[in-house]
Each structure stands twice: as structure tokens, then as C-alpha cells.
Design a protein around this motif. Sequence first.
Motif, short mmCIF file in Angstrom:
data_model
loop_
_atom_site.label_atom_id
_atom_site.label_comp_id
_atom_site.label_asym_id
_atom_site.label_seq_id
_atom_site.Cartn_x
_atom_site.Cartn_y
_atom_site.Cartn_z
N LYS A 183 -19.28 -39.09 11.24
CA LYS A 183 -20.12 -38.29 10.34
C LYS A 183 -20.81 -39.17 9.31
O LYS A 183 -22.03 -39.08 9.09
N GLN A 184 -20.00 -40.05 8.70
CA GLN A 184 -20.54 -40.94 7.68
C GLN A 184 -21.60 -41.88 8.27
O GLN A 184 -22.66 -42.10 7.67
N CYS A 185 -21.32 -42.42 9.44
CA CYS A 185 -22.25 -43.38 10.06
C CYS A 185 -23.57 -42.69 10.40
O CYS A 185 -24.64 -43.24 10.14
N TYR A 186 -23.48 -41.49 10.98
CA TYR A 186 -24.73 -40.75 11.29
C TYR A 186 -25.52 -40.48 10.02
O TYR A 186 -26.73 -40.64 9.98
N THR B 116 -26.55 -48.99 -0.09
CA THR B 116 -25.39 -48.11 -0.23
C THR B 116 -25.86 -46.65 -0.29
O THR B 116 -27.06 -46.38 -0.39
N GLU B 117 -24.91 -45.76 -0.25
CA GLU B 117 -25.26 -44.34 -0.35
C GLU B 117 -26.03 -44.05 -1.63
O GLU B 117 -26.94 -43.22 -1.63
N ILE C 116 -28.99 -49.48 13.35
CA ILE C 116 -28.05 -49.62 14.46
C ILE C 116 -27.68 -48.22 14.93
O ILE C 116 -27.71 -47.26 14.14
N ASP C 117 -27.36 -48.11 16.20
CA ASP C 117 -26.91 -46.83 16.72
C ASP C 117 -25.64 -46.38 15.98
O ASP C 117 -24.69 -47.16 15.85
N PRO C 118 -25.61 -45.14 15.46
CA PRO C 118 -24.47 -44.72 14.63
C PRO C 118 -23.12 -44.75 15.36
O PRO C 118 -22.09 -45.07 14.73
N ASP C 119 -23.10 -44.48 16.66
CA ASP C 119 -21.83 -44.55 17.40
C ASP C 119 -21.31 -45.98 17.45
O ASP C 119 -20.11 -46.24 17.29
N ASN D 146 -10.01 -45.41 11.01
CA ASN D 146 -9.78 -44.05 10.52
C ASN D 146 -10.14 -43.81 9.05
O ASN D 146 -9.61 -42.91 8.42
N SER D 147 -11.02 -44.63 8.53
CA SER D 147 -11.46 -44.41 7.14
C SER D 147 -12.68 -43.48 7.15
O SER D 147 -13.31 -43.28 8.18
N ARG D 148 -13.00 -42.96 5.99
CA ARG D 148 -14.24 -42.19 5.85
C ARG D 148 -15.42 -43.10 6.19
O ARG D 148 -16.35 -42.71 6.89
#
Lengths: 273, 273
Positions: free
Chosen positions: A226-229, A179-180, A204-207, A219-221
Motif C-alpha cells: 500500500k505504502q509503495c503504491y 519523502t512523503e 520503479i514498479d511498486p511491487d 513487514n514494515s509499513r
Amino acid sequence: MKRTAYFISDGTGITAETLGNSLLAQFEAIEFERITLPYIDSIEKAEKAVAKINLAAESSGAPAIVFDTIVDKKIRTIIDSANALKVDIFAAFLAPLEAELKVESSYSVGKSHSSTTSTSYLARIDAVNFALDNDDGARTRQYAEADIILVGVSRSGKTPTCLYLAMQFGIKAANYPLTEEDMADLKVPASLQQHRHKLFGLTIDPDRLAAIRNERRANSRYASLKQCYHEIDEVEMLYQREQIPFLSTTDRSIEEISTRIMAETGLQRRLQS
Amino acid sequence: MKRTAYFISDGTGITAETLGNSLLAQFEAIEFERITLPYIDSIEKAEKAVAKINLAAESSGAPAIVFDTIVDKKIRTIIDSANALKVDIFAAFLAPLEAELKVESSYSVGKSHSSTTSTSYLARIDAVNFALDNDDGARTRQYAEADIILVGVSRSGKTPTCLYLAMQFGIKAANYPLTEEDMADLKVPASLQQHRHKLFGLTIDPDRLAAIRNERRANSRYASLKQCYHEIDEVEMLYQREQIPFLSTTDRSIEEISTRIMAETGLQRRLQS
């Protein structure tokens, strides 16, 4: 022109299917309809199979392709009569193996066999249960028993990979979601520290990750680019800093991810497939 | 004498393993050490593989057995030089297939291929997630989406079978545990009524069930022979009364249970294996 391919067996048909599909994949220009006929273990079933194959050949205007692993000679003779190119897996390879090993095979003596042992059945069920019980960091006290512990961010492919490792190889695979908070600490979470040598990271590739997460929570954060990258940046830095071996699941099948993990870690299968 | 068998591939090695193990299973008298060498996709890796094979041959005093599915000609030539009986899966069967199909294979033109499509990757992951989300009657509102709903008493094999159906065939399989209350009502639980045509029952030998349950909860009423006999009696009566197709999981591998269910229900695989 579409061709029809049959996979025929007196057992599950998995060997005939696996080999047949590998061979058919070499013919990219041709479209195949694929039909598996498992448990063809009586004269009557074999005759029905031949009728089906002949019908398919007639309606498509070309012989069918038949991949078979039937052992019984009487049943094989019936299948041989179908209007089809027969890829006879056992017949092709058992003679040279017999010559090399200097013994007759069960096939030659006409005896059917079962490769399923109750030991491997139980080992597989145990491994699947282990994967389910230890999914998503649900518990950490069984980690001593684990063969491997997959780590990675949410939706990087941990759960299906653990289940495949269990099902295919009998490997006890746990997984733990990073987790973060874990990553902000810049180190491996405390519950994993003593099992560091068992850790294997997925990335995994962020896209791609954002696309997968959007299917679950649009459409969640959580699903935002941005979050995935951010998460992937952090997790890859963690792997490098902590020298955790890792691989990317992007554009790889579950089989490929799993077999690469087996190869890289040197884990040996606990089941005969 | 123990012999060494290698499964060598430029990919996962699953085809070579599956076929090789099926062939080796025909030689019950001989013990094999089995080694998979996946991702042999460079000259250097091929040379290392040959060194390993030659070492094994020397120390066992007999040539190794090599099952391979390598496409690249240069790499194949290197593998050919090993001290081994080579079972060359593609070479044996692609020529007759090319003749029948009247096209060259990717193998002949030296082009490697990938049979993994992103569609089948996603279908598999979807099916695995479906099985996990709909395990053990966890929810019933997704049953409209299910391809099949397995029913049976606790520990009759529902969960691993659902996961295998998902992983191997891309089938969306839910499962619902039949409890004593369900059976006392003498009918199919209300939440399953509208999906009756998707139901498939599992049963199991009561002694075997008691043994399995005892591993989880030793000496409980749940694991007692009396209880297991009672539940299996009731559940088999329910299947017969309600005309739910069913099979016994006793002494059957997960592959066999799953492929028999596919054959009996007429479900078609949603993935190319």
C-alpha cells in the motif's frame, strides 16, 4: 557442451572481457566458463597461460575460445600457439584504422601504451567522493557543483546509479530522497528549487519496490504494498507536474539506467573509459 | 587533424565505447572527438545518427570512424550508408565463432538479446550496498560475509577500490582504515584477526599521499610530509611482518588496482560484465 572462454590481456583485461562477453551473449544455447587472465606481460606468464588453456581444451574435449588484446609481438606469438579459436581484437581492426588514419598504431610499432592518465584518475576519484558526500540528501550546499541531482523515493536505485555515473563517466551526481512530506507539499523541496534544471527523477514498479524494501525491513509499513503504491503514485505525479524528466529503474541494469540518463540529459562523459 | 569517432549501439554502447577507446588509444598522434549514440533501436533514430555522422564528416573534411554493435539488420544497413569507416564489431567476429561453436548466433538470426539478468542486477546492488555499509571500518560484524577486506591508511584509495570491485565484479569488499594506534600495537587490530585471510593492504607513495591529504585538510599535521612518511613506513612494515599481500595505488587507475587485486587473490567475478 560447456566451452571455456579466456580473456587475455597485458593490462586489466577489461576490454577483452567486455567485448568477449558481448559476443558470447549472442550464443544463448551454449554455456561458457569464463576466465580472465590479466597482466600477461612476460614470456613466462604467456607460457603458463597457454598451458592452462591447453589443459582446459583437453579436459573439455574442444578448443578454448580466446579473446585477447596483447600488444607485444613475442607474447602474442606464444598465445597464438594455444589450442584455441583466437579472437584477436587488435589485429582485426587496427589495419583498416591505420589505412584510414594514415598513421601506424602503437600496436604495429610494438609499443605498449597506457590509456590511464593521472587527470582522469583524479576526476574519477573526485566524482566518486562527490557522490559519497552528497548521497541521500546528506548535504545540499554542494549542489551548485553537481552535474546532476537524482531524486526518487527510498530504494528506487539512486545511490548505485550516482556511483556508476561517477565511476564510469566522471559525472558529479548528487541524490536526494523524496519523502512523503515532500510529496504532500505538492512541489519540489526548497533546497532543490534553484537547481531544478539539474533534477532527474527515478521511479520503479511498486511491487518491485515493496520486494526490495522487504529485504531491508520485512513487514514494515515502509515496505508494505500500500505504502509503495502510494509513494510511487505521488512521485510520478510530482515529476509530471513539475516537468522533471524521469525513467523507471525496473528491469534495467545500472549501466542501462546510467547511460539512458546520460543520453536524455545530454551530459557528456568527463573521463575516457 | 581532429577526427570524429562514434560509438553506436542499440543498447548502452558500453561495449562499442570500451573497444573503440582501446583501439583509438593505439593512435597517440591523432586527436579524436568521441561521441556515443546509445539506444539506436529504430529506423528513425538510425537515420538521425547518419545525418549527424555525415555532418561531422563534412565539417572535418574526413570520414568519421564508427564503432558499432547493432544487431538489427535493417538498422545496420542504414548506419552502413554513413560517410564513415565502420568498425563492425559483431560482423567481424561472429562468423568465426559460429563456425567454431557450430550454432547460429542471435545476431545472425536477427534477434536482439539482453545480457542483463535480474540475478546479476541484484548481486551488483547487494555488493554496492555492502561496500557502502562496510566503508571505513563503519562496522566489523559483517566481515564474515565479506569476500575481501582492504586495509590501509586514510586516503590510500580503499573506498573507490571497494566500490569498483562491487560495481564491476559483484565482489563484497569491506575496508578498514589503519590508524597510528593500530600500527603502534605492531599487530593486526583485534576485529580483523579472525578474518586475516581476507585482508589485502593498500599503500601509496608518501609524497602523493601528502598531496591528496592536503586537498582535504591543507597544512594539517594529517597532511604533512613527515606524518605521511611515518604512516606509510609503519603500514608497509605491518604488511610485511603479518604477511598481508599488498600493492601500491600510486600511478594506477582504479581498474588496474582492482583487477590486480582480483588476480593476486584469485577472487572470481560474481557478475557477468
